[in-house]
Design a protein around this motif. Sequence first.
Motif, PDB file in Angstrom:
ATOM      1  N   TYR A  35      50.901 -13.085   3.630  1.00 35.60           N
ATOM      2  CA  TYR A  35      52.287 -13.255   3.258  1.00 35.60           C
ATOM      3  C   TYR A  35      52.538 -12.599   1.895  1.00 35.60           C
ATOM      4  O   TYR A  35      51.642 -12.489   1.072  1.00 35.60           O
ATOM      5  CB  TYR A  35      52.636 -14.744   3.166  1.00 35.60           C
ATOM      6  CG  TYR A  35      52.718 -15.425   4.507  1.00 35.60           C
ATOM      7  CD1 TYR A  35      53.925 -15.522   5.181  1.00 35.60           C
ATOM      8  CD2 TYR A  35      51.581 -15.963   5.089  1.00 35.60           C
ATOM      9  CE1 TYR A  35      54.003 -16.150   6.411  1.00 35.60           C
ATOM     10  CE2 TYR A  35      51.642 -16.600   6.328  1.00 35.60           C
ATOM     11  CZ  TYR A  35      52.860 -16.687   6.975  1.00 35.60           C
ATOM     12  OH  TYR A  35      52.924 -17.292   8.197  1.00 35.60           O
ATOM     13  N   ASN A  36      53.788 -12.169   1.676  1.00 38.93           N
ATOM     14  CA  ASN A  36      54.234 -11.652   0.384  1.00 38.93           C
ATOM     15  C   ASN A  36      53.440 -10.450  -0.089  1.00 38.93           C
ATOM     16  O   ASN A  36      53.133 -10.316  -1.276  1.00 38.93           O
ATOM     17  CB  ASN A  36      54.176 -12.756  -0.687  1.00 38.93           C
ATOM     18  CG  ASN A  36      55.031 -13.947  -0.328  1.00 38.93           C
ATOM     19  OD1 ASN A  36      56.179 -13.785   0.078  1.00 38.93           O
ATOM     20  ND2 ASN A  36      54.478 -15.143  -0.441  1.00 38.93           N
ATOM     21  N   GLU A  37      53.102  -9.552   0.831  1.00 38.16           N
ATOM     22  CA  GLU A  37      52.425  -8.306   0.479  1.00 38.16           C
ATOM     23  C   GLU A  37      53.152  -7.135   1.118  1.00 38.16           C
ATOM     24  O   GLU A  37      53.814  -7.278   2.121  1.00 38.16           O
ATOM     25  CB  GLU A  37      51.005  -8.214   1.038  1.00 38.16           C
ATOM     26  CG  GLU A  37      50.039  -9.237   0.685  1.00 38.16           C
ATOM     27  CD  GLU A  37      48.651  -8.883   1.203  1.00 38.16           C
ATOM     28  OE1 GLU A  37      47.778  -8.656   0.375  1.00 38.16           O
ATOM     29  OE2 GLU A  37      48.452  -8.840   2.426  1.00 38.16           O
ATOM     30  N   ILE A  38      52.972  -5.969   0.518  1.00 38.62           N
ATOM     31  CA  ILE A  38      53.322  -4.710   1.176  1.00 38.62           C
ATOM     32  C   ILE A  38      52.019  -3.962   1.352  1.00 38.62           C
ATOM     33  O   ILE A  38      51.280  -3.733   0.397  1.00 38.62           O
ATOM     34  CB  ILE A  38      54.317  -3.883   0.350  1.00 38.62           C
ATOM     35  CG1 ILE A  38      55.652  -4.622   0.235  1.00 38.62           C
ATOM     36  CG2 ILE A  38      54.517  -2.503   0.964  1.00 38.62           C
ATOM     37  CD1 ILE A  38      56.677  -3.925  -0.629  1.00 38.62           C
ATOM     38  N   VAL A  39      51.702  -3.597   2.580  1.00 43.08           N
ATOM     39  CA  VAL A  39      50.411  -2.984   2.888  1.00 43.08           C
ATOM     40  C   VAL A  39      50.612  -1.570   3.403  1.00 43.08           C
ATOM     41  O   VAL A  39      51.478  -1.318   4.238  1.00 43.08           O
ATOM     42  CB  VAL A  39      49.651  -3.807   3.956  1.00 43.08           C
ATOM     43  CG1 VAL A  39      48.407  -3.074   4.409  1.00 43.08           C
ATOM     44  CG2 VAL A  39      49.270  -5.172   3.398  1.00 43.08           C
ATOM     45  N   GLY A  40      49.835  -0.648   2.886  1.00 44.71           N
ATOM     46  CA  GLY A  40      49.801   0.709   3.404  1.00 44.71           C
ATOM     47  C   GLY A  40      48.390   1.027   3.862  1.00 44.71           C
ATOM     48  O   GLY A  40      47.422   0.509   3.305  1.00 44.71           O
ATOM     49  N   VAL A 183      62.227 -11.316   3.226  1.00 44.40           N
ATOM     50  CA  VAL A 183      61.291 -11.015   4.308  1.00 44.40           C
ATOM     51  C   VAL A 183      59.872 -11.141   3.767  1.00 44.40           C
ATOM     52  O   VAL A 183      59.563 -10.669   2.671  1.00 44.40           O
ATOM     53  CB  VAL A 183      61.539  -9.583   4.841  1.00 44.40           C
ATOM     54  CG1 VAL A 183      60.455  -9.176   5.823  1.00 44.40           C
ATOM     55  CG2 VAL A 183      62.916  -9.490   5.478  1.00 44.40           C
ATOM     56  N   GLU A 184      58.998 -11.797   4.524  1.00 43.10           N
ATOM     57  CA  GLU A 184      57.644 -12.052   4.047  1.00 43.10           C
ATOM     58  C   GLU A 184      56.768 -10.805   4.059  1.00 43.10           C
ATOM     59  O   GLU A 184      55.885 -10.635   3.224  1.00 43.10           O
ATOM     60  CB  GLU A 184      56.982 -13.137   4.911  1.00 43.10           C
ATOM     61  CG  GLU A 184      57.628 -14.499   4.805  1.00 43.10           C
ATOM     62  CD  GLU A 184      57.303 -15.195   3.498  1.00 43.10           C
ATOM     63  OE1 GLU A 184      56.454 -14.677   2.756  1.00 43.10           O
ATOM     64  OE2 GLU A 184      57.919 -16.236   3.226  1.00 43.10           O
ATOM     65  N   ARG A 185      56.999  -9.925   5.010  1.00 46.78           N
ATOM     66  CA  ARG A 185      56.104  -8.792   5.193  1.00 46.78           C
ATOM     67  C   ARG A 185      56.866  -7.573   5.667  1.00 46.78           C
ATOM     68  O   ARG A 185      57.677  -7.662   6.572  1.00 46.78           O
ATOM     69  CB  ARG A 185      55.024  -9.152   6.223  1.00 46.78           C
ATOM     70  CG  ARG A 185      54.261  -8.002   6.774  1.00 46.78           C
ATOM     71  CD  ARG A 185      53.359  -7.384   5.757  1.00 46.78           C
ATOM     72  NE  ARG A 185      52.365  -8.311   5.311  1.00 46.78           N
ATOM     73  CZ  ARG A 185      51.537  -8.081   4.310  1.00 46.78           C
ATOM     74  NH1 ARG A 185      51.605  -6.950   3.670  1.00 46.78           N
ATOM     75  NH2 ARG A 185      50.644  -8.969   3.961  1.00 46.78           N
ATOM     76  N   VAL A 186      56.618  -6.429   5.019  1.00 47.48           N
ATOM     77  CA  VAL A 186      57.174  -5.146   5.454  1.00 47.48           C
ATOM     78  C   VAL A 186      56.017  -4.205   5.741  1.00 47.48           C
ATOM     79  O   VAL A 186      55.172  -3.962   4.877  1.00 47.48           O
ATOM     80  CB  VAL A 186      58.095  -4.525   4.391  1.00 47.48           C
ATOM     81  CG1 VAL A 186      58.601  -3.156   4.856  1.00 47.48           C
ATOM     82  CG2 VAL A 186      59.267  -5.447   4.084  1.00 47.48           C
ATOM     83  N   ILE A 187      55.968  -3.701   6.966  1.00 49.18           N
ATOM     84  CA  ILE A 187      54.951  -2.718   7.344  1.00 49.18           C
ATOM     85  C   ILE A 187      55.662  -1.397   7.546  1.00 49.18           C
ATOM     86  O   ILE A 187      56.552  -1.270   8.393  1.00 49.18           O
ATOM     87  CB  ILE A 187      54.204  -3.119   8.635  1.00 49.18           C
ATOM     88  CG1 ILE A 187      53.465  -4.441   8.444  1.00 49.18           C
ATOM     89  CG2 ILE A 187      53.205  -2.039   9.027  1.00 49.18           C
ATOM     90  CD1 ILE A 187      54.237  -5.651   8.883  1.00 49.18           C
ATOM     91  N   PHE A 188      55.294  -0.407   6.739  1.00 48.65           N
ATOM     92  CA  PHE A 188      56.002   0.870   6.695  1.00 48.65           C
ATOM     93  C   PHE A 188      55.128   1.971   7.274  1.00 48.65           C
ATOM     94  O   PHE A 188      53.993   2.156   6.850  1.00 48.65           O
ATOM     95  CB  PHE A 188      56.377   1.184   5.252  1.00 48.65           C
ATOM     96  CG  PHE A 188      56.867   2.587   5.012  1.00 48.65           C
ATOM     97  CD1 PHE A 188      56.290   3.355   4.020  1.00 48.65           C
ATOM     98  CD2 PHE A 188      57.896   3.115   5.766  1.00 48.65           C
ATOM     99  CE1 PHE A 188      56.738   4.651   3.783  1.00 48.65           C
ATOM    100  CE2 PHE A 188      58.355   4.399   5.540  1.00 48.65           C
ATOM    101  CZ  PHE A 188      57.769   5.175   4.548  1.00 48.65           C
TER     102      PHE A 188
END
Length: 218
Positions: A35-40, A183-188
């Motif tokens: 939760y609460n991360e942006i991951v690449g 939003v808790e998580r964004v996957i880009f």
Amino acid sequence: MRDLKVEEKLLVCKGISVKFGAVKALDRVDFDVNYNEIVGIIGDNGAGKSTLIKVISGIYDFYEGDVFYEGKKVLVTGGASFIGSHLVDKLVELGAQVTVVDNLSSGKLENLKNSWNKIKFVKEDLEYATLDRLMEIFKGHEIVFHLAAVHGGRGYIHTHPADVCSNFAIDHHVFEASYLAEVERVIFASSACVYPPKLQSEVGSNYLLKEVDSDPFR
């Protein structure tokens, strides 16, 4: 292998392995999304980035290991595209409540036929939508998969640099709306369209893009 507790994660992959003939594209990969991360996901050409994403999104089903999704409220931008629609189908299969946002400039509703009765579809152009409109769409979602983009295949940036730059506006609007909507998580997911072909000629290169690389006359 690490002890990954599914109940504490939005996404958990354990021991994912994929083979193409004798070639191992993925070998016992653990991947988790908090939760609460942006991951690449980054790596050299051939490192397995696309393969892992295709396993997660359901495009590839010939893998060993486990992928876990909690029942979440998920929004997929560009979800009517070829890749996006496969992701939507997989999320629905895993019990997620899915909203698809697409302007249908390249995506097609027929791509969503397998999940149409189980999803919410919103036709919207993310480049020009107002923040108020975006907040209406994004609010209440826990996870956003951001796939929407102006694209045209490898080399597109050479002939359509301004069109590719439109993605900055799309990305900004998605990230801002996701942040304000908590939003808790964004996957880009980015695209090979942003890499000039001359920078893709060396196999295994770990070259990082610089601002000057976007100059088509350089």
